[in-house]
Design a protein around this motif. Structure first.
Motif, short mmCIF file in Angstrom:
data_model
loop_
_atom_site.label_atom_id
_atom_site.label_comp_id
_atom_site.label_asym_id
_atom_site.label_seq_id
_atom_site.Cartn_x
_atom_site.Cartn_y
_atom_site.Cartn_z
N TYR A 1 -5.53 5.35 -11.51
CA TYR A 1 -6.61 5.85 -10.67
C TYR A 1 -6.21 7.16 -10.02
O TYR A 1 -6.95 8.15 -10.03
CB TYR A 1 -6.97 4.80 -9.63
CG TYR A 1 -8.12 5.15 -8.72
CD1 TYR A 1 -9.15 5.99 -9.14
CD2 TYR A 1 -8.19 4.63 -7.44
CE1 TYR A 1 -10.20 6.29 -8.30
CE2 TYR A 1 -9.24 4.92 -6.60
CZ TYR A 1 -10.25 5.76 -7.03
OH TYR A 1 -11.30 6.06 -6.21
N GLY A 2 -4.98 7.17 -9.45
CA GLY A 2 -4.49 8.40 -8.84
C GLY A 2 -4.40 9.54 -9.83
O GLY A 2 -4.76 10.68 -9.55
N VAL B 1 0.05 6.74 -2.04
CA VAL B 1 -1.08 5.81 -2.14
C VAL B 1 -0.57 4.38 -2.37
O VAL B 1 -1.05 3.43 -1.75
CB VAL B 1 -2.02 6.23 -3.27
CG1 VAL B 1 -3.08 5.16 -3.53
CG2 VAL B 1 -2.69 7.56 -2.93
N THR C 1 -11.67 2.07 -1.37
CA THR C 1 -10.82 2.65 -2.42
C THR C 1 -11.64 3.02 -3.64
O THR C 1 -11.43 4.07 -4.25
CB THR C 1 -9.72 1.64 -2.82
OG1 THR C 1 -8.93 1.33 -1.68
CG2 THR C 1 -8.82 2.22 -3.90
N ALA D 1 -13.48 6.28 -2.80
CA ALA D 1 -12.78 7.34 -2.08
C ALA D 1 -12.91 8.68 -2.82
O ALA D 1 -12.59 8.76 -4.00
CB ALA D 1 -11.31 6.97 -1.93
N LEU E 1 -8.59 8.00 0.37
CA LEU E 1 -7.90 6.98 -0.42
C LEU E 1 -6.75 6.36 0.38
O LEU E 1 -6.59 5.14 0.42
CB LEU E 1 -7.39 7.59 -1.72
CG LEU E 1 -6.74 6.64 -2.72
CD1 LEU E 1 -7.68 5.51 -3.11
CD2 LEU E 1 -6.30 7.42 -3.97
N ARG F 1 -6.29 2.49 1.74
CA ARG F 1 -5.12 1.68 1.42
C ARG F 1 -4.39 1.23 2.69
O ARG F 1 -3.83 0.13 2.74
CB ARG F 1 -4.16 2.46 0.53
CG ARG F 1 -4.76 2.96 -0.77
CD ARG F 1 -5.56 1.92 -1.51
NE ARG F 1 -4.70 0.91 -2.13
CZ ARG F 1 -5.15 -0.21 -2.68
NH1 ARG F 1 -6.44 -0.50 -2.66
NH2 ARG F 1 -4.30 -1.06 -3.24
N ARG G 1 -12.19 3.07 -11.16
CA ARG G 1 -12.83 2.65 -9.91
C ARG G 1 -13.41 1.24 -10.01
O ARG G 1 -13.47 0.51 -9.02
CB ARG G 1 -13.94 3.64 -9.54
CG ARG G 1 -13.44 5.03 -9.16
CD ARG G 1 -14.58 5.95 -8.81
NE ARG G 1 -14.16 7.32 -8.59
CZ ARG G 1 -13.78 7.82 -7.42
NH1 ARG G 1 -13.81 7.04 -6.35
NH2 ARG G 1 -13.40 9.08 -7.30
#
Length: 275
Positions: free
Chosen positions: A26-27, A40, A81, A84, A90, A94, A155
């Motif tokens: 995701y990052g 994160v 999340t 975000a 984000l 978290r 997501r």
């Protein structure tokens, strides 16, 4: 009650398993660097560290409200999340997850100990059953999460864990409050043991009893309550066994976090199709 608690843990960790292979991807998908990705991943642990003591004290007062309130915050944070828009939002989401965990997990583990303590001879099996429920949930959730990510993007997996957290919250609503029986269970827990275990347990809770003596209370119940409220990490860590246990847990958590941050990225880079 134990069966309901185990069911809630299974449902929750199906959702958790769905996001385990997703967080680093995701990052990467939203353009975060490896360093930012690490921030994160570690944000929930930072919030958990800072709030664990307060969460534990709250859970000692009432397990069920801690579990429900913490799980509601977890669900909200996972939803945050999923939507975000940038790194700041984000990380905030978290951190919220970690804050929810420090309250909810303290209540869950406290309730598990309460229930397991009703039959001391089966305490190990009750704790093992909880670990099995968690492991089964992750084992089922991880491949399901991978499929969801392939079909709908990273997501979507956070929407899955949001749904799982809400389902666990609903199950928690049907659980009884167990703090009313904790004192009786604790006062009699040493009796069934004939092999020295009682003496070991007595030594390990000695710091809390020392706090009770310092408060000067004369009533037994009042002293026990004062000890429970006043005892903190410094008292627990004055015993070498608690220090050793804490050190082992830190090492295990460090390795687990490193794997979560690196294994999905590594798999995506070397497996055919990047899956």
């Amino acid at each position: 009650p134990l069966a309901l608690l185990l069911l809630s843990q299974f449902v929750l960790f199906v959702g958790v398993g769905a996001v385990i292979p997703t967080i680093p991807l995701y990052g990467k998908a939203i353009g975060l660097s490896s360093a930012a990705n690490g921030v994160v991943v570690s944000a929930p642990a930072v919030a958990l560290l800072l709030g664990a003591n307060a969460g534990g004290k709250f859970a000692d007062v009432a397990r069920k409200p801690a579990m429900i309130g913490g799980m509601a915050l977890i669900a909200l944070s996972d939803l945050g999340t999923a939507f975000a828009p940038d790194l700041t939002a984000l990380v905030a989401a978290r951190l919220g997850l970690g804050a929810g965990r420090c309250v909810s997990e303290a209540g869950e583990r406290g309730m598990l100990c309460d229930l397991a303590g009703r039959i001391p001879a089966m305490r190990g099996r009750a704790l093992a059953a909880q670990q099995a429920a968690v492991a089964l949930g992750i084992a089922i959730g991880a491949p399901l999460g991978g499929r969801v990510v392939e079909q709908y993007g990273p997501r979507a997996s956070f929407l899955c864990v949001t749904a799982a957290a809400l389902a666990a919250l609903v199950i928690y609503a049907f659980l009884p409050e167990t703090t009313t029986t904790t004192t009786a269970a604790a006062s009699g827990r040493a009796a069934p043991f004939k092999d020295g275990t009682a003496e070991v347990e007595a030594e390990m809770i000695a710091p809390a009893e020392a706090v009770a003596v310092r408060t000067g209370g004369n009533d037994t119940d009042s002293s026990s309550s004062s000890a429970a409220a006043a005892a903190d990490w410094s008292d627990l860590l004055s015993d070498r066994r608690w220090r050793a246990l804490a050190l082992c847990q830190c090492g295990a958590s460090f390795g687990f976090a490193a794997k979560i941050a690196s294994v999905p990225v590594l798999a995506a880079s070397v497996l055919p199709g990047g899956a």
